[in-house]
Design an enzyme around this catalytic site. Sequence first.
Site, PDB file in Angstrom:
ATOM      1  N   ASP A 127       0.806  -1.192  -0.092  1.00  0.00           N
ATOM      2  CA  ASP A 127       0.181   0.065   0.003  1.00  0.00           C
ATOM      3  C   ASP A 127       0.782   1.316   0.041  1.00  0.00           C
ATOM      4  O   ASP A 127       0.320   2.300   0.473  1.00  0.00           O
ATOM      5  CB  ASP A 127      -0.809  -0.023   1.083  1.00  0.00           C
ATOM      6  CG  ASP A 127      -1.759  -1.201   1.175  1.00  0.00           C
ATOM      7  OD1 ASP A 127      -2.135  -1.627   0.194  1.00  0.00           O
ATOM      8  OD2 ASP A 127      -2.328  -1.387   2.313  1.00  0.00           O
ATOM      9  N   LYS A 143       2.112   2.178  -5.298  1.00  0.00           N
ATOM     10  CA  LYS A 143       2.659   1.294  -6.380  1.00  0.00           C
ATOM     11  C   LYS A 143       1.463   1.511  -7.553  1.00  0.00           C
ATOM     12  O   LYS A 143       2.200   1.945  -8.646  1.00  0.00           O
ATOM     13  CB  LYS A 143       2.850  -0.164  -6.204  1.00  0.00           C
ATOM     14  CG  LYS A 143       3.905  -0.759  -5.227  1.00  0.00           C
ATOM     15  CD  LYS A 143       3.655  -2.117  -4.798  1.00  0.00           C
ATOM     16  CE  LYS A 143       2.486  -2.644  -4.156  1.00  0.00           C
ATOM     17  NZ  LYS A 143       2.225  -2.199  -2.771  1.00  0.00           N
ATOM     18  N   GLY A 153      -4.398  -4.575  -3.938  1.00  0.00           N
ATOM     19  CA  GLY A 153      -5.357  -3.432  -4.318  1.00  0.00           C
ATOM     20  C   GLY A 153      -4.559  -2.264  -4.465  1.00  0.00           C
ATOM     21  O   GLY A 153      -4.039  -1.471  -3.708  1.00  0.00           O
ATOM     22  N   HIS A 154      -4.599  -1.959  -5.837  1.00  0.00           N
ATOM     23  CA  HIS A 154      -3.945  -0.714  -6.100  1.00  0.00           C
ATOM     24  C   HIS A 154      -4.810   0.287  -6.911  1.00  0.00           C
ATOM     25  O   HIS A 154      -5.685  -0.096  -7.810  1.00  0.00           O
ATOM     26  CB  HIS A 154      -2.828  -1.295  -7.458  1.00  0.00           C
ATOM     27  CG  HIS A 154      -1.919  -2.315  -6.948  1.00  0.00           C
ATOM     28  ND1 HIS A 154      -0.899  -2.895  -7.783  1.00  0.00           N
ATOM     29  CD2 HIS A 154      -1.679  -2.800  -5.694  1.00  0.00           C
ATOM     30  CE1 HIS A 154      -0.221  -3.708  -6.930  1.00  0.00           C
ATOM     31  NE2 HIS A 154      -0.623  -3.720  -5.708  1.00  0.00           N
ATOM     32  N   GLN A 177       2.141  -6.166  -3.193  1.00  0.00           N
ATOM     33  CA  GLN A 177       2.787  -6.103  -1.375  1.00  0.00           C
ATOM     34  C   GLN A 177       4.081  -5.595  -1.463  1.00  0.00           C
ATOM     35  O   GLN A 177       4.175  -4.547  -2.249  1.00  0.00           O
ATOM     36  CB  GLN A 177       2.824  -7.813  -1.115  1.00  0.00           C
ATOM     37  CG  GLN A 177       1.301  -8.372  -1.104  1.00  0.00           C
ATOM     38  CD  GLN A 177       0.818  -9.080  -2.286  1.00  0.00           C
ATOM     39  OE1 GLN A 177       1.670  -9.848  -3.171  1.00  0.00           O
ATOM     40  NE2 GLN A 177      -0.516  -8.763  -2.574  1.00  0.00           N
TER      41      GLN A 177
HETATM   42  P1  GDP Z   1      -0.580   0.043  -3.476  1.00  0.00           P
HETATM   43  O1  GDP Z   1      -1.336  -0.996  -2.963  1.00  0.00           O
HETATM   44  O2  GDP Z   1       0.888   0.240  -3.130  1.00  0.00           O
HETATM   45  O3  GDP Z   1      -0.847   0.377  -5.149  1.00  0.00           O
HETATM   46  O4  GDP Z   1      -1.311   1.315  -2.727  1.00  0.00           O
HETATM   47  P2  GDP Z   1      -2.825   1.559  -2.476  1.00  0.00           P
HETATM   48  O5  GDP Z   1      -3.447   1.850  -3.503  1.00  0.00           O
HETATM   49  O6  GDP Z   1      -3.475   0.207  -1.654  1.00  0.00           O
HETATM   50  O7  GDP Z   1      -2.814   2.630  -1.360  1.00  0.00           O
HETATM   51  C1  GDP Z   1      -2.141   3.931  -1.693  1.00  0.00           C
HETATM   52  C2  GDP Z   1      -3.247   4.952  -1.338  1.00  0.00           C
HETATM   53  O8  GDP Z   1      -2.786   6.246  -1.356  1.00  0.00           O
HETATM   54  C3  GDP Z   1      -4.424   5.149  -2.286  1.00  0.00           C
HETATM   55  O9  GDP Z   1      -5.327   5.646  -1.788  1.00  0.00           O
HETATM   56  C4  GDP Z   1      -3.682   6.214  -3.210  1.00  0.00           C
HETATM   57  O10 GDP Z   1      -4.804   6.996  -3.984  1.00  0.00           O
HETATM   58  C5  GDP Z   1      -3.080   7.194  -2.289  1.00  0.00           C
HETATM   59  N1  GDP Z   1      -1.772   7.658  -2.656  1.00  0.00           N
HETATM   60  C6  GDP Z   1      -0.788   7.347  -3.443  1.00  0.00           C
HETATM   61  N2  GDP Z   1       0.144   8.530  -3.533  1.00  0.00           N
HETATM   62  C7  GDP Z   1      -0.082   9.317  -2.730  1.00  0.00           C
HETATM   63  C8  GDP Z   1       0.363  10.755  -2.616  1.00  0.00           C
HETATM   64  O11 GDP Z   1       1.668  10.790  -2.857  1.00  0.00           O
HETATM   65  N3  GDP Z   1      -0.354  11.365  -1.633  1.00  0.00           N
HETATM   66  C9  GDP Z   1      -1.663  11.150  -0.991  1.00  0.00           C
HETATM   67  N4  GDP Z   1      -2.240  11.997  -0.223  1.00  0.00           N
HETATM   68  N5  GDP Z   1      -2.111   9.843  -1.511  1.00  0.00           N
HETATM   69  C10 GDP Z   1      -1.662   9.069  -2.399  1.00  0.00           C
HETATM   70  P1  IMO Z   2      -0.783  -4.429  -2.116  1.00  0.00           P
HETATM   71  O1  IMO Z   2      -0.130  -4.797  -3.591  1.00  0.00           O
HETATM   72  C1  IMO Z   2      -0.878  -4.660   2.237  1.00  0.00           C
HETATM   73  C2  IMO Z   2      -1.052  -8.778   3.907  1.00  0.00           C
HETATM   74  C3  IMO Z   2      -2.106  -9.177   4.509  1.00  0.00           C
HETATM   75  C4  IMO Z   2      -1.412 -10.141   5.502  1.00  0.00           C
HETATM   76  C5  IMO Z   2      -0.447 -10.658   4.715  1.00  0.00           C
HETATM   77  C6  IMO Z   2      -0.844 -12.109   4.254  1.00  0.00           C
HETATM   78  O2  IMO Z   2      -2.187  -3.658  -2.263  1.00  0.00           O
HETATM   79  O3  IMO Z   2       0.250  -3.544  -1.484  1.00  0.00           O
HETATM   80  P2  IMO Z   2      -2.481 -12.923   2.171  1.00  0.00           P
HETATM   81  O4  IMO Z   2      -3.773 -12.447   1.977  1.00  0.00           O
HETATM   82  O5  IMO Z   2      -1.435 -12.235   1.206  1.00  0.00           O
HETATM   83  O6  IMO Z   2      -2.133 -14.317   2.618  1.00  0.00           O
HETATM   84  O7  IMO Z   2      -2.202 -11.957   3.458  1.00  0.00           O
HETATM   85  O8  IMO Z   2      -0.177  -9.832   3.785  1.00  0.00           O
HETATM   86  N1  IMO Z   2      -1.248  -8.225   2.719  1.00  0.00           N
HETATM   87  C7  IMO Z   2      -1.301  -6.931   2.205  1.00  0.00           C
HETATM   88  N2  IMO Z   2      -0.909  -5.731   2.987  1.00  0.00           N
HETATM   89  N3  IMO Z   2      -0.994  -4.481   0.716  1.00  0.00           N
HETATM   90  C8  IMO Z   2      -1.158  -5.740   0.149  1.00  0.00           C
HETATM   91  O9  IMO Z   2      -1.184  -5.641  -1.156  1.00  0.00           O
HETATM   92  C9  IMO Z   2      -1.357  -6.896   0.707  1.00  0.00           C
HETATM   93  N4  IMO Z   2      -1.394  -8.291   0.279  1.00  0.00           N
HETATM   94  C10 IMO Z   2      -1.482  -9.004   1.288  1.00  0.00           C
HETATM   95  O10 IMO Z   2      -2.885  -8.217   5.243  1.00  0.00           O
HETATM   96  O11 IMO Z   2      -0.787  -9.298   6.692  1.00  0.00           O
HETATM   97 MG    MG Z   3      -2.762  -1.788  -1.758  1.00  0.00          MG
END
Ligand code: GDP
Ligand code: IMO
Ligand code: MG
Length: 433
Positions: A17, A20, A44-45, A227
């Site tokens: 999170d 990416k 979840g991206h 991840q």
């Molecule tokens: P990922 O799993 O690494 O793709 O990240 P996620 O999408 O799960 O979580 C990142 C969250 O931060 C999302 O809601 C993005 O829209 C938000 N985000 C990403 N970069 C920035 C940033 O520079 N500033 C802010 N405020 N939000 C950001």
């Molecule tokens: P993105 O790509 C954050 C965490 C789960 C748990 C552990 C194992 O959005 O960054 P799993 O379901 O893979 O067996 O869970 O990994 N986890 C993540 N945490 N972002 C993710 O993906 C994750 N994918 C798995 O919360 O601790």
């Molecule tokens: Mg994510």
Amino acid sequence: MAEPATLTVVVGAQWGDEGKGKITDYFAGDSDYVVRFQGGNNAGHTVIVDGEVYKLHHIPSGVLYPHPISVIGNGVVVNPKGLIEEIESLRAKGVEPNLKVSDRAHAIMPYHIVMDECLTSHQGELAAGSTKRGIAPVYADKAYRHGIRLGDLLEPAIFEEKLQRAYKFNKEVVTQAFGGNFDLAFDDIYTDYLKYGETLQKYICDTQLELFEAYRDGKSFLFEGAQGVSLDLDHGLYPHTTSSNTVAGQMSVGTGIGLNGGRRVIGVAKAYVSRVGISPFPTEMNDDEADYLRERGQEYGTTTGRPRRVGYLDLIQLRQAVRVNGLTEIALTKIDILSGLDELTVCTAYDITGEEVREMPGSLGKMRQAKPLSVTLPGWDELTDSDVEQLCGGGYDNLPDTMKKYIAFIEEEVDCPITIISLGPQRHQTILR
Ligand code: GDP
Ligand code: IMO
Ligand code: MG
């Protein structure tokens, strides 16, 4: 002779999170292929374009551009029903995915989700708090060698033969070893999955070969990790990890592209840290600080909606990310969320039973005892929306001095340049250095 292919890998440098999806989308427009190489719909991206929010779980975050081909590589595990829904939700927003899915990618089956529940309760304190998407069981079945691959869904006789073994195994483990309920009928799974196969048939192909030919022809590739390093099955905080290798080296295994040729490896790191799930978390903030950043940064799981645990920046974790991924640069995201704080805490080492430790230990016992050794750095003023817009237009030099010092401190401590600074979730809220 074609120009050599360019390879860029984007990986998570913390616990997932980090942003990416945003960083992948930012670079995807210049790529011929955007490729996922591991993980499944536990990811979840988030990508935001023109105010529209897209949440992607299997499909690479380059899908919003018409030109690049999105590839789900062999190292990914796919929930076919989930993938079909993801394609449909993109279509509903006017996006027609230009998608190829590896025939070698393993399918997440309904019994994997049942097994995930059983395993999580069985593992108790040693569980990672999984996303309940069936990730550990599907990778386990792959390693047991009775997994179902997407290509199998296109060959009914082979599928039936394989499903019989896998179904029996999983049913017996759930009912005999765990004493759990198992009310999934073989025939239902068989007919449902053949239907999913029919729907996905036009996307399923030998991506290994297609990617090799494109590589040979000098195309440009962007690989999107899921991840992050601390969730990597080998290098992460085992057993509180996911069940795939999340580091950049997995890109070769998870796609079939060889390791020759230069590449750019971008580690995405938040300016602070979040963690969904269970594990030691040395830099976790106290409740008030964590509540404040969670709300400001909207730190709720993109896949499960769970509140993310929040902490301050951990440079031991980031140092390991630089090392094991071979990062050539870091993209620092969400730095806007830290605005308006007087002081910023950064952890530079752990105190583990009186010893100062600067590199990530492999021992769970040590990690349970790790206390952060931290420094505080001065913060910068609150940034309004218009300040952010102005800064994004003005480039790196115009950033507040204390923000530049925060960035320089991290670079120095982890020995890797920060070349991308993200000041907001939108594509344009990004500064290249
Ligand atoms: P990922 O799993 O690494 O793709 O990240 P996620 O999408 O799960 O979580 C990142 C969250 O931060 C999302 O809601 C993005 O829209 C938000 N985000 C990403 N970069 C920035 C940033 O520079 N500033 C802010 N405020 N939000 C950001
Ligand atoms: P993105 O790509 C954050 C965490 C789960 C748990 C552990 C194992 O959005 O960054 P799993 O379901 O893979 O067996 O869970 O990994 N986890 C993540 N945490 N972002 C993710 O993906 C994750 N994918 C798995 O919360 O601790
Ligand atoms: Mg994510």
